[in-house]
Design a protein around this motif. Sequence first.
Motif, PDB file in Angstrom:
ATOM      1  N   PHE A  15       0.824  -1.213   0.000  1.00  0.00           N
ATOM      2  CA  PHE A  15       0.000   0.000   0.000  1.00  0.00           C
ATOM      3  C   PHE A  15       0.855   1.258   0.000  1.00  0.00           C
ATOM      4  O   PHE A  15       0.526   2.245  -0.662  1.00  0.00           O
ATOM      5  N   ILE A  16       1.943   1.254   0.756  1.00  0.00           N
ATOM      6  CA  ILE A  16       2.823   2.420   0.796  1.00  0.00           C
ATOM      7  C   ILE A  16       3.467   2.653  -0.565  1.00  0.00           C
ATOM      8  O   ILE A  16       3.515   3.781  -1.064  1.00  0.00           O
ATOM      9  N   ILE A  17       3.938   1.593  -1.202  1.00  0.00           N
ATOM     10  CA  ILE A  17       4.561   1.730  -2.519  1.00  0.00           C
ATOM     11  C   ILE A  17       3.550   2.233  -3.546  1.00  0.00           C
ATOM     12  O   ILE A  17       3.846   3.129  -4.343  1.00  0.00           O
ATOM     13  N   VAL A  18       2.356   1.683  -3.527  1.00  0.00           N
ATOM     14  CA  VAL A  18       1.324   2.123  -4.471  1.00  0.00           C
ATOM     15  C   VAL A  18       0.949   3.580  -4.214  1.00  0.00           C
ATOM     16  O   VAL A  18       0.787   4.362  -5.156  1.00  0.00           O
ATOM     17  N   SER A  19       0.831   3.972  -2.962  1.00  0.00           N
ATOM     18  CA  SER A  19       0.469   5.363  -2.670  1.00  0.00           C
ATOM     19  C   SER A  19       1.576   6.323  -3.080  1.00  0.00           C
ATOM     20  O   SER A  19       1.300   7.421  -3.582  1.00  0.00           O
ATOM     21  N   TRP A  20       2.828   5.965  -2.912  1.00  0.00           N
ATOM     22  CA  TRP A  20       3.925   6.825  -3.362  1.00  0.00           C
ATOM     23  C   TRP A  20       3.900   6.998  -4.871  1.00  0.00           C
ATOM     24  O   TRP A  20       4.185   8.066  -5.387  1.00  0.00           O
ATOM     25  N   ASN A  21       3.581   5.947  -5.592  1.00  0.00           N
ATOM     26  CA  ASN A  21       3.566   6.030  -7.045  1.00  0.00           C
ATOM     27  C   ASN A  21       2.295   6.664  -7.595  1.00  0.00           C
ATOM     28  O   ASN A  21       2.310   7.230  -8.676  1.00  0.00           O
ATOM     29  N   VAL A  29      -3.154  15.436  -6.874  1.00  0.00           N
ATOM     30  CA  VAL A  29      -4.252  15.013  -5.999  1.00  0.00           C
ATOM     31  C   VAL A  29      -5.385  16.024  -6.057  1.00  0.00           C
ATOM     32  O   VAL A  29      -6.560  15.653  -6.136  1.00  0.00           O
ATOM     33  N   SER A  30      -5.068  17.307  -6.048  1.00  0.00           N
ATOM     34  CA  SER A  30      -6.095  18.342  -6.134  1.00  0.00           C
ATOM     35  C   SER A  30      -6.856  18.249  -7.449  1.00  0.00           C
ATOM     36  O   SER A  30      -8.089  18.402  -7.478  1.00  0.00           O
ATOM     37  N   ASP A  31      -6.156  17.989  -8.541  1.00  0.00           N
ATOM     38  CA  ASP A  31      -6.799  17.841  -9.839  1.00  0.00           C
ATOM     39  C   ASP A  31      -7.732  16.635  -9.853  1.00  0.00           C
ATOM     40  O   ASP A  31      -8.844  16.707 -10.377  1.00  0.00           O
TER      41      ASP A  31
END
Length: 66
Positions: A15-21, A29-31
Amino acid sequence: MKQQQSLIYPLAVIFIIVSWNTYTNTVYVSDIIQNVWVGYAMLHLIAIPLLVLLIGVIRKKLLGRR
């Protein structure tokens, strides 16, 4: 599986790796929030619950007639 605890650390790393990528920066994220969230929210928070409610009402009426 009898012990789910053995999955916690590997899943956390994935999950951490996927969230970083996935979320590279705050502008991205705002877009996503401005352009995608409305459609997602309409589908998952309004349309699907209303569909389930409608199916429940129809089933209750059909089973009530028998």
